[in-house]
Design a protein around this motif. Structure first.
Motif, PDB file in Angstrom:
ATOM      1  N   VAL A 222       0.841  -1.194   0.000  1.00 45.41           N
ATOM      2  CA  VAL A 222       0.000   0.000   0.000  1.00 45.41           C
ATOM      3  C   VAL A 222       0.877   1.246   0.000  1.00 45.41           C
ATOM      4  CG1 VAL A 222      -1.570   1.390   1.407  1.00 45.41           C
ATOM      5  CG2 VAL A 222      -2.026  -1.012   1.102  1.00 45.41           C
ATOM      6  N   ARG A 223       0.459   2.242  -0.779  1.00 46.04           N
ATOM      7  CA  ARG A 223       1.086   3.567  -0.773  1.00 46.04           C
ATOM      8  C   ARG A 223      -0.042   4.593  -0.824  1.00 46.04           C
ATOM      9  NH1 ARG A 223       6.378   4.529  -2.084  1.00 46.04           N
ATOM     10  NH2 ARG A 223       6.463   2.471  -3.066  1.00 46.04           N
ATOM     11  N   LEU A 224       0.096   5.669  -0.061  1.00 44.35           N
ATOM     12  CA  LEU A 224      -0.982   6.649   0.077  1.00 44.35           C
ATOM     13  C   LEU A 224      -0.586   7.993  -0.528  1.00 44.35           C
ATOM     14  CD1 LEU A 224      -1.955   5.836   3.779  1.00 44.35           C
ATOM     15  CD2 LEU A 224      -2.792   4.769   1.672  1.00 44.35           C
ATOM     16  N   TYR A 225      -1.590   8.695  -1.034  1.00 41.50           N
ATOM     17  CA  TYR A 225      -1.333   9.977  -1.698  1.00 41.50           C
ATOM     18  C   TYR A 225      -2.521  10.910  -1.470  1.00 41.50           C
ATOM     19  CZ  TYR A 225       0.168  13.148  -5.450  1.00 41.50           C
ATOM     20  OH  TYR A 225       0.574  14.247  -6.170  1.00 41.50           O
ATOM     21  N   ILE A 226      -2.229  12.189  -1.262  1.00 43.85           N
ATOM     22  CA  ILE A 226      -3.263  13.216  -1.138  1.00 43.85           C
ATOM     23  C   ILE A 226      -2.929  14.340  -2.104  1.00 43.85           C
ATOM     24  CG2 ILE A 226      -4.510  14.784   0.417  1.00 43.85           C
ATOM     25  CD1 ILE A 226      -3.166  13.258   2.767  1.00 43.85           C
ATOM     26  N   SER A 227      -3.868  14.713  -2.953  1.00 48.43           N
ATOM     27  CA  SER A 227      -3.695  15.879  -3.805  1.00 48.43           C
ATOM     28  C   SER A 227      -4.665  16.967  -3.348  1.00 48.43           C
ATOM     29  CB  SER A 227      -3.927  15.529  -5.275  1.00 48.43           C
ATOM     30  OG  SER A 227      -5.231  15.020  -5.478  1.00 48.43           O
ATOM     31  N   LEU A 228      -4.118  18.145  -3.072  1.00 50.98           N
ATOM     32  CA  LEU A 228      -4.942  19.276  -2.684  1.00 50.98           C
ATOM     33  C   LEU A 228      -5.460  19.965  -3.941  1.00 50.98           C
ATOM     34  CD1 LEU A 228      -3.087  18.588  -0.226  1.00 50.98           C
ATOM     35  CD2 LEU A 228      -3.350  20.972   0.474  1.00 50.98           C
ATOM     36  N   ARG A 229      -6.399  20.875  -3.785  1.00 47.36           N
ATOM     37  CA  ARG A 229      -6.977  21.535  -4.958  1.00 47.36           C
ATOM     38  C   ARG A 229      -5.922  22.389  -5.667  1.00 47.36           C
ATOM     39  NH1 ARG A 229      -8.955  24.913  -0.773  1.00 47.36           N
ATOM     40  NH2 ARG A 229      -8.296  27.090  -1.023  1.00 47.36           N
ATOM     41  N   SER A 230      -6.221  22.796  -6.887  1.00 53.05           N
ATOM     42  CA  SER A 230      -5.306  23.665  -7.632  1.00 53.05           C
ATOM     43  C   SER A 230      -5.078  24.966  -6.880  1.00 53.05           C
ATOM     44  CB  SER A 230      -5.868  23.948  -9.025  1.00 53.05           C
ATOM     45  OG  SER A 230      -7.117  24.595  -8.921  1.00 53.05           O
ATOM     46  N   ASP A 231      -3.932  25.586  -7.150  1.00 48.99           N
ATOM     47  CA  ASP A 231      -3.529  26.826  -6.469  1.00 48.99           C
ATOM     48  C   ASP A 231      -3.442  26.623  -4.957  1.00 48.99           C
ATOM     49  OD1 ASP A 231      -3.500  28.334  -8.885  1.00 48.99           O
ATOM     50  OD2 ASP A 231      -5.677  28.444  -8.774  1.00 48.99           O
ATOM     51  N   SER A 232      -2.986  25.408  -4.546  1.00 51.05           N
ATOM     52  CA  SER A 232      -2.933  25.104  -3.121  1.00 51.05           C
ATOM     53  C   SER A 232      -1.512  25.139  -2.578  1.00 51.05           C
ATOM     54  CB  SER A 232      -3.535  23.720  -2.863  1.00 51.05           C
ATOM     55  OG  SER A 232      -2.823  22.720  -3.590  1.00 51.05           O
ATOM     56  N   SER A 233      -0.554  25.635  -3.373  1.00 52.45           N
ATOM     57  CA  SER A 233       0.832  25.656  -2.919  1.00 52.45           C
ATOM     58  C   SER A 233       0.964  26.393  -1.595  1.00 52.45           C
ATOM     59  CB  SER A 233       1.707  26.338  -3.975  1.00 52.45           C
ATOM     60  OG  SER A 233       3.045  26.397  -3.536  1.00 52.45           O
ATOM     61  N   GLY A 234       1.637  25.742  -0.658  1.00 51.85           N
ATOM     62  CA  GLY A 234       1.839  26.337   0.647  1.00 51.85           C
ATOM     63  C   GLY A 234       0.766  25.980   1.645  1.00 51.85           C
ATOM     64  N   LYS A 235      -0.369  25.479   1.170  1.00 53.22           N
ATOM     65  CA  LYS A 235      -1.443  25.097   2.077  1.00 53.22           C
ATOM     66  C   LYS A 235      -1.205  23.679   2.583  1.00 53.22           C
ATOM     67  CE  LYS A 235      -4.792  28.137  -0.150  1.00 53.22           C
ATOM     68  NZ  LYS A 235      -6.102  28.243  -0.837  1.00 53.22           N
ATOM     69  N   LYS A 236      -1.590  23.424   3.819  1.00 54.01           N
ATOM     70  CA  LYS A 236      -1.361  22.121   4.416  1.00 54.01           C
ATOM     71  C   LYS A 236      -2.600  21.631   5.147  1.00 54.01           C
ATOM     72  CE  LYS A 236       3.654  22.639   4.947  1.00 54.01           C
ATOM     73  NZ  LYS A 236       4.814  22.529   5.864  1.00 54.01           N
ATOM     74  N   ILE A 237      -2.620  20.323   5.411  1.00 52.03           N
ATOM     75  CA  ILE A 237      -3.674  19.691   6.194  1.00 52.03           C
ATOM     76  C   ILE A 237      -3.031  19.193   7.482  1.00 52.03           C
ATOM     77  CG2 ILE A 237      -5.434  17.893   6.246  1.00 52.03           C
ATOM     78  CD1 ILE A 237      -5.259  17.745   3.204  1.00 52.03           C
ATOM     79  N   PRO A 238      -3.638  19.443   8.623  1.00 53.88           N
ATOM     80  CA  PRO A 238      -3.064  18.909   9.876  1.00 53.88           C
ATOM     81  C   PRO A 238      -2.894  17.392   9.798  1.00 53.88           C
ATOM     82  CG  PRO A 238      -4.812  20.480  10.343  1.00 53.88           C
ATOM     83  CD  PRO A 238      -4.855  20.227   8.859  1.00 53.88           C
ATOM     84  N   GLU A 239      -1.760  16.906  10.287  1.00 53.53           N
ATOM     85  CA  GLU A 239      -1.473  15.476  10.197  1.00 53.53           C
ATOM     86  C   GLU A 239      -2.551  14.642  10.861  1.00 53.53           C
ATOM     87  OE1 GLU A 239       1.985  12.244  11.477  1.00 53.53           O
ATOM     88  OE2 GLU A 239       2.374  14.398  11.627  1.00 53.53           O
ATOM     89  N   LYS A 240      -3.022  15.080  11.995  1.00 53.75           N
ATOM     90  CA  LYS A 240      -4.046  14.327  12.705  1.00 53.75           C
ATOM     91  C   LYS A 240      -5.300  14.180  11.839  1.00 53.75           C
ATOM     92  CE  LYS A 240      -6.647  14.266  17.068  1.00 53.75           C
ATOM     93  NZ  LYS A 240      -6.880  14.986  18.369  1.00 53.75           N
ATOM     94  N   GLU A 241      -5.599  15.232  11.071  1.00 55.96           N
ATOM     95  CA  GLU A 241      -6.797  15.227  10.230  1.00 55.96           C
ATOM     96  C   GLU A 241      -6.658  14.253   9.063  1.00 55.96           C
ATOM     97  OE1 GLU A 241      -8.924  18.354   7.163  1.00 55.96           O
ATOM     98  OE2 GLU A 241      -8.225  19.116   9.106  1.00 55.96           O
TER      99      GLU A 241
END
Length: 272
Positions: A222-241
């Motif tokens: 298994v390998r996991l991946y998250i893609s944020l929306r476009s123009d999301s550079s610099g934005k992050k999701i809390p690890e716990k979330e």
């Protein structure tokens, strides 16, 4: 006019769930859970038939992509297997950019022996691919050739097992993607390697403006991946979330959610 934008993402290392049965369960559960999914049959390769010791590990539908047979650390030949059973054969040395020279060649008798085992050829048939009169001639360049004879993968693998003192099986480097490599050693010297591919799947789920993807293969990788929306550079999701989201996805797919805690994520930005 082309538009360029930054997109942030999280990618993980690969982990193994410990059982190949998780793959089938996850794929069958994805549709019922409302997740998007696609099956990856991977690159070319051939179905070698039943090979003792491999079917329990890889399943009955695995394919063989390529093989390297080493005369020394600095001289070997590589064979890639096509879907139709043909093979492409080429010599290599430790400098991939250098023209292959006659002095780099292994002994012809050594190569002939491998051909006899793998293809069941006689001397006359081998001569068409490995002309003896060209061996060691300074102005001869050995280019890639196509072999139109179905290879006996089981026979050459048995030969490598007999010639080796140890072997390793690595699926972690491409966990979730379906690739694995079996490598054979005589002492500390590598004598050969075989690359396999098993079916893999991508299962995705949209959470808010982010897409969470689980890459899983028949080996249980298994390998996991998250893609944020476009123009999301610099934005992050809390690890716990994001770990909580993946644990919920794992539960829906019948995968052990505690495995999410073993995964390490890296944050990155891409230009598209």
């Amino acid at each position: 006019m082309l538009t360029y934008y930054d997109q942030a993402f999280y990618s993980s290392n690969g982990v193994n769930l410990g059982s190949p049965t998780y793959y089938t369960h996850a794929v069958s559960s994805a549709k019922g859970a409302g997740y998007g999914y696609s099956i990856n049959d991977g690159p070319g390769g051939l179905h070698p038939g039943v090979i003792e010791g491999l079917d329990p590990r890889l399943g009955s539908d695995f394919r063989v992509n390529s093989m390297d047979l080493y005369y020394s650390n600095s001289s070997w030949f590589s064979i890639s297997f096509l879907n139709n059973g043909d093979s492409t054969f080429s010599f290599w040395n430790e400098d991939p950019l250098a023209k292959y020279r006659p002095e780099d060649l292994p002994e012809r008798e050594w190569v002939v022996k491998k051909f006899k085992i793998m293809y069941g050829m006689n001397e006359k048939e081998i001569e068409a691919y490995l002309p003896a009169e060209n061996w060691g001639v300074n102005d001869i360049f050995f280019e890639q050739v196509t072999i139109t004879r179905y290879p006996d993968i089981a026979a050459i693998r048995r030969h490598l097992l007999e010639e080796s003192t140890s072997s390793t099986f690595d699926a972690e480097n491409s966990a979730g993607e379906g690739g694995s490599t079996e490598t054979f050693y005589n002492g500390s010297e590598k004598i050969g390697s075989i690359s396999y591919f098993v079916q893999a799947a991508e299962i995705s789920f949209k959470e808010g403006s982010s897409t969470y993807t689980v890459h899983i293969d028949r080996l249980g990788g298994v390998r996991l991946y998250i893609s944020l929306r476009s123009d999301s550079s610099g934005k992050k999701i809390p690890e716990k979330e994001y770990r909580a989201v993946f644990k919920r996805i794992f539960t829906d797919l019948g995968l052990p959610p505690e495995k999410v805690d073993e995964v390490e994520f890296e944050y990155g930005k891409g230009f598209w």
